[in-house]
Design a protein around this motif. Sequence first.
Motif, PDB file in Angstrom:
ATOM      1  N   GLU A 189       0.819  -1.208   0.000  1.00  0.00           N
ATOM      2  CA  GLU A 189       0.000   0.000   0.000  1.00  0.00           C
ATOM      3  C   GLU A 189       0.857   1.264   0.000  1.00  0.00           C
ATOM      4  N   THR A 190       1.871   1.311   0.855  1.00  0.00           N
ATOM      5  CA  THR A 190       2.732   2.493   0.933  1.00  0.00           C
ATOM      6  C   THR A 190       3.426   2.752  -0.392  1.00  0.00           C
ATOM      7  N   GLU A 191       3.931   1.695  -1.012  1.00  0.00           N
ATOM      8  CA  GLU A 191       4.619   1.830  -2.296  1.00  0.00           C
ATOM      9  C   GLU A 191       3.677   2.334  -3.379  1.00  0.00           C
ATOM     10  N   SER A 192       2.443   1.827  -3.394  1.00  0.00           N
ATOM     11  CA  SER A 192       1.494   2.218  -4.438  1.00  0.00           C
ATOM     12  C   SER A 192       1.117   3.694  -4.330  1.00  0.00           C
ATOM     13  N   ILE A 193       0.948   4.174  -3.107  1.00  0.00           N
ATOM     14  CA  ILE A 193       0.560   5.572  -2.902  1.00  0.00           C
ATOM     15  C   ILE A 193       1.730   6.519  -3.176  1.00  0.00           C
ATOM     16  N   SER A 194       2.940   6.119  -2.754  1.00  0.00           N
ATOM     17  CA  SER A 194       4.103   6.977  -3.001  1.00  0.00           C
ATOM     18  C   SER A 194       4.419   7.075  -4.486  1.00  0.00           C
ATOM     19  N   ALA A 195       4.103   6.018  -5.241  1.00  0.00           N
ATOM     20  CA  ALA A 195       4.403   6.017  -6.676  1.00  0.00           C
ATOM     21  C   ALA A 195       3.406   6.821  -7.486  1.00  0.00           C
ATOM     22  N   THR A 196       2.191   6.971  -6.982  1.00  0.00           N
ATOM     23  CA  THR A 196       1.132   7.616  -7.763  1.00  0.00           C
ATOM     24  C   THR A 196       0.650   8.934  -7.185  1.00  0.00           C
ATOM     25  N   ILE A 217      -1.690  -5.908  -8.062  1.00  0.00           N
ATOM     26  CA  ILE A 217      -1.928  -6.559  -6.769  1.00  0.00           C
ATOM     27  C   ILE A 217      -1.254  -5.721  -5.696  1.00  0.00           C
ATOM     28  N   ILE A 218      -2.044  -5.243  -4.720  1.00  0.00           N
ATOM     29  CA  ILE A 218      -1.514  -4.395  -3.656  1.00  0.00           C
ATOM     30  C   ILE A 218      -1.804  -5.045  -2.309  1.00  0.00           C
ATOM     31  N   THR A 219      -0.755  -5.365  -1.575  1.00  0.00           N
ATOM     32  CA  THR A 219      -0.939  -5.978  -0.255  1.00  0.00           C
ATOM     33  C   THR A 219      -1.253  -4.891   0.763  1.00  0.00           C
ATOM     34  N   GLU A 239      -5.362 -13.941   5.706  1.00  0.00           N
ATOM     35  CA  GLU A 239      -5.434 -15.078   6.621  1.00  0.00           C
ATOM     36  C   GLU A 239      -4.926 -14.634   7.995  1.00  0.00           C
ATOM     37  N   ARG A 240      -5.475 -15.186   9.040  1.00  0.00           N
ATOM     38  CA  ARG A 240      -4.992 -14.851  10.378  1.00  0.00           C
ATOM     39  C   ARG A 240      -3.554 -15.333  10.539  1.00  0.00           C
ATOM     40  N   ALA A 241      -2.740 -14.502  11.190  1.00  0.00           N
ATOM     41  CA  ALA A 241      -1.329 -14.860  11.340  1.00  0.00           C
ATOM     42  C   ALA A 241      -0.811 -14.385  12.688  1.00  0.00           C
ATOM     43  N   GLU A 242       0.033 -15.211  13.272  1.00  0.00           N
ATOM     44  CA  GLU A 242       0.794 -14.808  14.457  1.00  0.00           C
ATOM     45  C   GLU A 242       2.150 -14.325  13.955  1.00  0.00           C
ATOM     46  N   VAL A 243       2.396 -13.020  14.027  1.00  0.00           N
ATOM     47  CA  VAL A 243       3.568 -12.438  13.386  1.00  0.00           C
ATOM     48  C   VAL A 243       4.820 -12.618  14.247  1.00  0.00           C
ATOM     49  N   VAL A 244       5.798 -13.325  13.677  1.00  0.00           N
ATOM     50  CA  VAL A 244       7.127 -13.433  14.281  1.00  0.00           C
ATOM     51  C   VAL A 244       8.031 -12.366  13.664  1.00  0.00           C
ATOM     52  N   ASP A 245       8.107 -12.353  12.332  1.00  0.00           N
ATOM     53  CA  ASP A 245       8.710 -11.235  11.615  1.00  0.00           C
ATOM     54  C   ASP A 245       8.117 -11.191  10.217  1.00  0.00           C
ATOM     55  N   THR A 246       8.224 -10.043   9.572  1.00  0.00           N
ATOM     56  CA  THR A 246       7.585  -9.860   8.261  1.00  0.00           C
ATOM     57  C   THR A 246       8.563  -9.992   7.107  1.00  0.00           C
ATOM     58  N   ILE A 247       9.762 -10.487   7.372  1.00  0.00           N
ATOM     59  CA  ILE A 247      10.760 -10.655   6.313  1.00  0.00           C
ATOM     60  C   ILE A 247      10.254 -11.679   5.293  1.00  0.00           C
ATOM     61  N   GLY A 248      10.280 -11.309   4.026  1.00  0.00           N
ATOM     62  CA  GLY A 248       9.906 -12.239   2.959  1.00  0.00           C
ATOM     63  C   GLY A 248       8.428 -12.361   2.704  1.00  0.00           C
ATOM     64  N   ALA A 249       7.590 -11.616   3.425  1.00  0.00           N
ATOM     65  CA  ALA A 249       6.141 -11.760   3.261  1.00  0.00           C
ATOM     66  C   ALA A 249       5.697 -11.411   1.843  1.00  0.00           C
ATOM     67  N   GLY A 250       6.168 -10.269   1.344  1.00  0.00           N
ATOM     68  CA  GLY A 250       5.788  -9.862  -0.011  1.00  0.00           C
ATOM     69  C   GLY A 250       6.377 -10.764  -1.072  1.00  0.00           C
ATOM     70  N   ASP A 251       7.625 -11.185  -0.883  1.00  0.00           N
ATOM     71  CA  ASP A 251       8.277 -12.072  -1.850  1.00  0.00           C
ATOM     72  C   ASP A 251       7.559 -13.410  -1.939  1.00  0.00           C
ATOM     73  N   SER A 252       7.195 -13.966  -0.796  1.00  0.00           N
ATOM     74  CA  SER A 252       6.500 -15.254  -0.799  1.00  0.00           C
ATOM     75  C   SER A 252       5.121 -15.107  -1.423  1.00  0.00           C
ATOM     76  N   HIS A 253       4.508 -13.933  -1.243  1.00  0.00           N
ATOM     77  CA  HIS A 253       3.170 -13.702  -1.808  1.00  0.00           C
ATOM     78  C   HIS A 253       3.216 -13.719  -3.326  1.00  0.00           C
ATOM     79  N   ILE A 254       4.144 -12.967  -3.923  1.00  0.00           N
ATOM     80  CA  ILE A 254       4.212 -12.950  -5.387  1.00  0.00           C
ATOM     81  C   ILE A 254       4.681 -14.305  -5.926  1.00  0.00           C
ATOM     82  N   GLY A 255       5.548 -14.998  -5.180  1.00  0.00           N
ATOM     83  CA  GLY A 255       5.951 -16.340  -5.608  1.00  0.00           C
ATOM     84  C   GLY A 255       4.769 -17.287  -5.677  1.00  0.00           C
ATOM     85  N   ALA A 256       3.890 -17.189  -4.686  1.00  0.00           N
ATOM     86  CA  ALA A 256       2.702 -18.046  -4.668  1.00  0.00           C
ATOM     87  C   ALA A 256       1.730 -17.668  -5.780  1.00  0.00           C
ATOM     88  N   VAL A 257       1.591 -16.361  -6.044  1.00  0.00           N
ATOM     89  CA  VAL A 257       0.721 -15.936  -7.145  1.00  0.00           C
ATOM     90  C   VAL A 257       1.233 -16.513  -8.467  1.00  0.00           C
TER      91      VAL A 257
END
Length: 298
Positions: A189-196, A217-219, A239-257
């Motif tokens: 979301e932050t990236e999409s708004i800063s870019a436009t 696709i905007i997370t 999906e509900r998540a218990e957050v340990v750290d957010t490293i790789g969240a976006g990368d894994s999302h696009i990989g799954a898409v």
Amino acid sequence: MSKKCLIIGAAMLDIIMEIVRLPRSGEDMYAKGQKMTVGGCAYNAADILKHFQVDHTFFAPVGTGMYARFIEEELKRSGHESAVKSGQMDNGYCLCMVEADGERTFVTMPGIECRFEKEWFDSLAGEDYESAYVSGYEIEGEGGDVILDFLESVPDILVYYAPGPRITYIPDEKRDRLYRLHPVLHLNETESISATGADTAEDAALLLAEKTGNVVIITLGDRGVLLCEGGKTSVIPAERAEVVDTIGAGDSHIGAVMAMRALGNSFEEAVRTANKVSAMVVGVKGPTLTKEQFEKGF
């Protein structure tokens, strides 16, 4: 023979440090823990494709030096192999500082992954690939034009572009060349708004879709994912998540898409599955899932 996915980008050393909060300027602070692993946006995305058993080529340079040696050993251990070897310089590394709430802050020292060369692509038969992934880090780097030259030479390839936090730093000429390839855009979301300059992620998605002529696709974090397809937007719940750290969240999302699309699913189905995968990733330390963790989630 079915076509493959091409994952262009970086394999880097991630040094993950757990801290209570980011230090202030001049402050001294102890870390609560440290972990060293292979990271890099492309590697994290490729690891998800591997879990889904989708045929792909991991096209991230492994250089020469102590970081490169660590990366090469870890790639072998995790069942990956890079199609690119270079003796010119070492790979880069990223200091990932994870605060108590799971938020991460990166300081990156670039390496060979920012210096793509034309000769590396000579071994690739572009017609063998149905899709390609690229991130903003590599497009911004010195080798960005070389990557764009290759993508432009394969007119039928579907480009998935994750500009990341570098979206406002990429020169206009490179940005415009990439948008003319009609990529599927994946950003937060932050990236999409800063870019436009838009007021909302929905407005940003529609503006970006006009520029690219393709899906955006905007997370949105725990609010889900905004999917813009065919001029219409919808929010697919997280999906509900218990957050340990957010490293790789976006990368894994696009990989799954990419994996789900390669397996014949709609974008809506792909995003729903990707939401599930990224929820699993934020629930573990580091950017990737083990085979057991992935299979447990499915």
